[in-house]
Every structure is written in C-alpha cells, then in structure tokens.
Write an enzyme that holds these catalytic residues in place. Structure first.
Site, PDB file in Angstrom:
ATOM      1  CG  HIS A 125      43.429 -61.170  21.666  1.00 55.20           C
ATOM      2  ND1 HIS A 125      44.269 -60.119  21.369  1.00 55.20           N
ATOM      3  CD2 HIS A 125      42.274 -60.940  20.976  1.00 55.20           C
ATOM      4  CE1 HIS A 125      43.651 -59.278  20.546  1.00 55.20           C
ATOM      5  NE2 HIS A 125      42.445 -59.756  20.288  1.00 55.20           N
ATOM      6  CG  ASP A 127      39.436 -61.320  17.607  1.00 54.80           C
ATOM      7  OD1 ASP A 127      40.072 -60.649  18.442  1.00 54.80           O
ATOM      8  OD2 ASP A 127      39.461 -61.085  16.388  1.00 54.80           O
ATOM      9  CG  HIS A 274      44.931 -60.540  16.515  1.00 53.84           C
ATOM     10  ND1 HIS A 274      44.048 -61.584  16.604  1.00 53.84           N
ATOM     11  CD2 HIS A 274      44.251 -59.429  16.911  1.00 53.84           C
ATOM     12  CE1 HIS A 274      42.873 -61.146  17.032  1.00 53.84           C
ATOM     13  NE2 HIS A 274      42.979 -59.839  17.239  1.00 53.84           N
ATOM     14  NE  ARG A 289      36.714 -58.021  15.675  1.00 53.90           N
ATOM     15  CZ  ARG A 289      37.039 -58.388  16.908  1.00 53.90           C
ATOM     16  NH1 ARG A 289      38.211 -58.034  17.408  1.00 53.90           N
ATOM     17  NH2 ARG A 289      36.212 -59.104  17.639  1.00 53.90           N
TER      18      ARG A 289
END
Length: 298
Positions: A125, A127, A274, A289
């Site tokens: 995907h 993000d 990723h 994150r």
C-alpha cells in the site's frame, strides 16, 4: 523467468545518477533502484537546528528524492524530537483511524505482539491514499523489534511505471481510480479500543501521478486502497488492476529493510509502496510513526 526479462535484455534498465558527493552525511544504497542507509546524522541534535543541521537537512531532502526511502540506525529520539523531525518536511498529517501515542494525534502508535489480531501494514500500500490529499511521507521509528523477522519491503513506483510498455502508458494516461478507506479502516483498530468514525475518506486520484518535486511519473494504484478504475467496465478494471498490482510488486523494484532497535525509515508515499512482514510471532514489534501532509495528486 521474470516478466521483465527477455532475450533483448531487461525491459527496465535503471541508470543511477549519483550526482555530487554528499558533504555532511554518508549515503549507502541498498539497491541501485531504491533505498539507502544514511549515517553521520543525530536526529535528536538535528532538530535543534544550527548551520550544520541546516546543511544536513538539505542533504537529507536530496537523499530522499534520489532514493525514495532512507534509513537511519541507532537514533535515540524522544516523541517531541520525532514530531519536530517530521515538521522539518511540512505540516503533520493525522491518521483517520489509527490510535496515537501520548496526547499528540500526529504520533501514530505502531504495535503488534503475540495477542494482536493483526499488524500494521501487512499488505502492499501507499499510506492513506484514500485521503483527498494523501501524505507526502511517513517517518517510522521502531524502538522494539523481534530478534529476527519483521522486515519492511519498499517498491519504486517510478520504476514500475517506466517498465510499462508505451502502449500501456498511453492506455493509462488520463485515467483515475477510486481509493476508499471504508473497507480497510472500519473495525480495524477495535483491539485498541478505538471506536469507528461515522465515515472514512475516499478520493479519486490519477492512476499515474506526477511527483511535485522531481517531475517524474509514478504508478499510483495499490492493493490496500484502490477499488476500481473509473470510466471503464468493472471487469476490465478488475483485470487491469490485478495486472498493475502484480507488476508493481515485482522484486526488481524492491528493497528490503531489516530493522534494528531505534532505527528510522522515512519513505516518500508519492512514489513508493511498502509492505510490513508479520513473520515474527510471538515476538513484539513497537514504535511510533509521524506522517507529513501531502498534496492532491495530479
């Protein structure tokens, strides 16, 4: 045999332009096509800002543009410093569904252990591509990782686009696709006690987007969020997306990062995809994150 190889040699031929040498950081490429480890940087000191830090920031910007995803090891940073590093690249993005660490909604919690029903990012995907203005980049700081496993794979979507035939590029030119967060996010974080929102974002984006900094074209559909290509029959869309997903996930376009404690990965969502491997059960992987706001894809 790879679908990108033939008797006339590889269909995708990457020519790296190393440019001028770096002055304040060291850059070691993981592959010629994507990824580099950066050394000579203390991010905790970097965010405090001085003349050298400013020069390092310029070179980190350059390294990200050239390598699409960059990695820093052995970084001892606080949540405040993590957020400050993200703000060096722009305003911060708030995830529409995920839990956050401490009181700051920009500090996303990343956690999986033996009791978790799932782990973050298990499928390919980009993000939050379902947002009208998807994130520019994501900065993941892993503080605890398993003794083995838990790697993250990254793929170069410039290369995926460039390896397409001219006829396929012409077909995709001007097409848009629906990216929808509803099927992904509803109920996804129930194990953290996160209540669902009334609705989750969806948006239409070009199948091929142009990077606002480099001007290069990148394939911009992914298994995680893309639902269908607009303006063509659904069976044609399903077949086309299946091909593009398989194509984008070719190992030729990838690098694989083996995490160590206190390592950081910073990737550009506009030209990469990723996938995080959850092959480390029953061990724990945790961190935070920070995500940087982006612009509407064109």
């Amino acid at each position: 045999m790879s679908s990108l190889a033939g008797k006339q040699g590889p269909r995708y031929r990457h020519t790296a332009d190393d440019g001028a040498p770096y002055e304040t950081i060291a850059v070691e490429k993981l592959t010629p096509i994507i990824g580099a480890e950066i050394s000579g940087v203390d991010i905790g000191q970097l965010v405090e800002g001085d003349a050298r830090s400013n020069r390092q920031m310029d070179e980190i910007h350059r390294a990200l543009a050239e390598n699409l995803v960059i990695f820093f090891r052995d970084q001892q940073i606080t949540p405040k410093q993590h957020l400050a590093f993200g703000r060096k690249f722009g305003e911060l993005h708030f995830h529409p569904a995920a839990p956050h660490e401490d009181e700051d909604p920009a500090l996303m919690k990343i956690y999986a252990d033996k009791n978790s029903p799932r782990a973050n990012g298990e499928g390919w995907h980009s993000d939050v591509s379902c947002d009208l203005e998807p994130p520019m980049g994501s900065i993941l700081y892993i503080k605890q990782c398993p003794p083995r496993g838990g790697d993250t794979l990254f793929a170069n979507m410039y290369a995926a686009y460039e390896a397409l035939s001219d006829r396929m590029k012409a077909y995709l030119d001007g097409l848009t696709a629906l990216h929808d967060g509803e099927p992904i996010y509803r109920g996804l974080y129930a194990n953290y006690g996160v209540a669902d929102r009334p609705s989750y974002p969806n948006a239409e984006h070009p199948v091929v987007r142009t990077h606002p900094v480099t001007g290069r074209k990148a394939l911009y559909v992914n298994r995680g969020f893309t639902r269908h290509i607009n303006g063509i029959p659904r069976d044609e869309s399903d077949a086309m997306l299946a091909y593009l997903y398989q194509h984008a996930e070719n190992p030729l376009f990838q690098c694989r990062f083996r995490w160590t404690e206190n390592a950081i990965a910073f990737w550009d969502n506009r030209c990469t995809q990723h996938r995080a491997m959850w092959d480390y059960w029953p061990h724990t992987r945790s961190g935070t994150r920070v995500t940087v706001k982006g612009e509407r894809p064109v």
